[in-house]
Design an enzyme around this catalytic site. Structure first.
Site, PDB file in Angstrom:
ATOM      1  N   GLY A  45      -0.051   0.394  -1.162  1.00 30.13           N
ATOM      2  CA  GLY A  45       0.708   1.361  -0.373  1.00 30.13           C
ATOM      3  C   GLY A  45       1.390   0.681   0.803  1.00 30.13           C
ATOM      4  N   ASP A  46       0.636  -0.162   1.504  1.00 32.42           N
ATOM      5  CA  ASP A  46       1.205  -0.857   2.665  1.00 32.42           C
ATOM      6  C   ASP A  46       2.341  -1.773   2.225  1.00 32.42           C
ATOM      7  OD1 ASP A  46      -0.754   0.360   4.115  1.00 32.42           O
ATOM      8  OD2 ASP A  46      -2.092  -1.375   4.167  1.00 32.42           O
ATOM      9  N   SER A 102      -4.397   0.474  -4.727  1.00 32.00           N
ATOM     10  CA  SER A 102      -5.195   0.308  -3.514  1.00 32.00           C
ATOM     11  C   SER A 102      -4.347   0.587  -2.287  1.00 32.00           C
ATOM     12  CB  SER A 102      -5.722  -1.126  -3.442  1.00 32.00           C
ATOM     13  OG  SER A 102      -4.643  -1.998  -3.136  1.00 32.00           O
ATOM     14  N   LYS A 103      -5.050   0.678  -1.168  1.00 32.76           N
ATOM     15  CA  LYS A 103      -4.370   0.914   0.092  1.00 32.76           C
ATOM     16  C   LYS A 103      -3.349  -0.203   0.370  1.00 32.76           C
ATOM     17  CE  LYS A 103      -5.692   0.538   4.775  1.00 32.76           C
ATOM     18  NZ  LYS A 103      -4.316   0.404   5.199  1.00 32.76           N
ATOM     19  N   ARG A 104      -3.735  -1.410  -0.029  1.00 32.83           N
ATOM     20  CA  ARG A 104      -2.833  -2.546   0.211  1.00 32.83           C
ATOM     21  C   ARG A 104      -1.511  -2.394  -0.552  1.00 32.83           C
ATOM     22  NH1 ARG A 104      -6.045  -6.898  -1.346  1.00 32.83           N
ATOM     23  NH2 ARG A 104      -7.851  -5.898  -0.377  1.00 32.83           N
TER      24      ARG A 104
END
Ligand code: GLU
Length: 504
Positions: free
Chosen positions: A263-264, A259-261
């Site tokens: 990546g962050d 998920s994008k999270r």
């Protein structure tokens, strides 16, 4: 004739999992001399995000994933945006109703919510299906006449698919084999909404059929919808395309979807290009802006879920087109691996010509207000590129080729620069001033006739010389470095070091 499509919904930036889906479709199309189509599935107007369609087109273009037909280039099966095809779906919903494969449903959102609550209270889940539909407000329970009366009176309604009771539906998947599900597990999905738009399911099938799609290659998250799709083909009396559901892209730890999270949290992009969210203003990083090369991203994604059946890892787009095959796609999710992504980028960076590397470096020199002769920049680029993974590292790695050090690394000085270094560095200046300015002559005079002959510590002297010229103990072969930056510049830097470096 193979015809495949990539059919994203413009609900935000394209996740790299979506990019991989597009890539596999593209490889399959090219390998089979078929056509690759870009269709925009924007039937859910509530999730529409401005700029997303343009983003998708730009991202795929950057990666070299090309289309033969699509929303941006047109083609004989257009239009390729579902909202532009709106008028054509209604007749198909009507056909299904006429043939007994679908029905009108009038249940208000509050009524459905109440039903859900009622079931929840008994620890059950409500599903609109063959067991419950008779207790709901639809053309099956009310009768067609009453249904028509309500429609004529302007009452909002949806059209639902009518699953036959208790039949096994088999989806033949090219990756997973036969996947069978009983119709009792499936709900009567909405096909047509009260706003006059079809849902994804109806539009997707109608479009795949009318666009003569032969293979549907898409993410695993669509596998649960596939039995409905197979049934829709049957209901229409159309031949279904072949299906291949791709494995999920997993978190680096392997537990769950990437998920994008993630990546962050772990510092890598999950989107191909940087994305500026039009609503929140939030910026999400992109592979392009982080300095990844498109060829590296393509190669990395190709191997997340597929392998050529050999140990080969570096493959150009052309090689991928030759080697790709659906049989070698894995059934299991593929773990994203950041080190591997960087490794690919490093490998592809080495494939760039010195000229190409120099153009990145020149842009950075300009940012630092430095102008240098082009040939010199190309030479430095060629010499240093093997140390580089991302173009942004060029300045930091090469700056001492273009400017004298302004400070000397304290740790390196403390470790190497003993009080006698002032004498040895003066000697280096003398050597450079007397011997021919070429590798062998300098090497002999400095390392053999001076350092070795006087029993000096080579590491200490050469590293001190490096501190004087570079500012710290990094960089390529010392004599090559001296020859590159030139005699005058080297002597000046050594002089400055002798004058400035204090030893206690
Ligand atoms: N619009 C769907 C998506 O956003 C397409 C699924 C499919 O390929 O059928 O992924």
């Amino acid at each position: 004739m193979v015809r495949v499509r990539f059919a994203p919904s413009p609900t935000g930036p394209l996740h790299i999992g979506g990019v991989r889906t597009a890539l596999y479709n593209y490889l399959f199309a090219r390998q089979n001399g078929g056509k690759m189509i870009l269709r925009i599935e924007d039937t859910d107007q509530t999730r529409f995000v401005p700029g997303a369609e343009q983003y998708i087109i730009e991202a795929l273009d950057w990666l070299g994933i090309q289309f033969d037909e699509g929303v941006h280039i047109g083609g004989p099966y257009g239009p390729y945006r579902q909202s532009d095809r709106k008028p054509m779906y209604r007749q198909y919903a009507d056909q299904l109703i006429r043939d007994g494969w679908a029905y009108y449903a009038f249940d208000k959102p509050e009524a459905l919510e109440a039903k859900r609550k009622e079931y929840e209270a008994e620890k059950k889940t409500f599903q609109y299906d063959c067991n419950t539909r008779s207790g709901m407000e639809n053309s099956l329970s009310l009768g067609m006449e009453e249904a028509q009366r309500r429609i004529d009176a302007g009452e909002p309604y949806v059209v639902r698919f009518k699953f036959p009771d208790n039949i096994d539906i088999t989806v033949h998947d090219l990756i997973r084999g036969d996947v069978t599900m009983n119709s009792r597990l499936l709900d009567d999905k909405v096909l047509f909404k009260s706003d006059g738009m079809p849902t994804y399911h109806l539009a997707n099938i109608v479009d795949d059929h009318t666009m003569e799609i032969t293979h549907v290659i898409r993410g695993e998250e669509w596998l649960p919808s596939a039995p409905l799709h197979v049934m829709l083909y049957k209901a229409f009396g159309w031949e279904a395309p072949q299906f291949a559901h791709l494995p999920l892209l997993l978190k680096p730890e392997g537990n769950g979807k990437l998920s994008k999270r993630d990546g962050d949290r772990l510092g890598f992009p999950v989107f191909p290009l940087e994305w500026h969210d039009p609503k929140s203003g939030e910026i999400s990083s992109g592979y392009r802006e982080k300095g990844y090369l498109p060829q590296a991203v393509v190669n990395m994604l190709a191997l997340l879920g597929w392998n050529p059946g050999t140990e080969q890892e570096i493959m150009s787009m052309d090689e991928l087109i030759k080697l790709f095959n659906i049989e070698h796609i894995s059934k299991n999710g593929a773990k994203f691996n950041l080190d591997k992504a960087k490794w690919f980028n490093h490998e592809y960076f080495q494939k760039l010509s010195d000229e190409e590397v120099a153009s990145y470096l020149e842009a950075q020199l300009k940012e630092h207000g430095i102008s240098a002769e082009h040939g010199y920049v190309v030479k430095v680029a060629g010499m240093m590129k093997e140390r580089i993974t991302f173009p942004s590292e060029l300045w930091e790695t090469c700056c001492y080729f273009f400017q004298a050090p302004t400070e000397y690394n304290e740790k390196d000085v403390a470790k190497r620069w003993t009080p006698d270094m002032h004498i040895h560095m003066q000697k280096v200046i003398d050597i450079l001033n007397t011997v021919p300015f070429e590798h062998d002559a300098i090497h002999k005079a400095l390392l053999d006739d001076y350092i070795a002959a006087n029993g000096l510590n080579t590491g200490k002297v050469m590293n001190s010389l490096r501190i004087a010229v570079v500012g710290r103990t990094v960089g390529p072969d010392m004599i090559t470095l001296i020859l590159t930056i030139g005699k005058e510049e080297t002597i000046q830097r050594i002089k400055h070091a002798i004058e400035t470096i204090k030893v206690n």
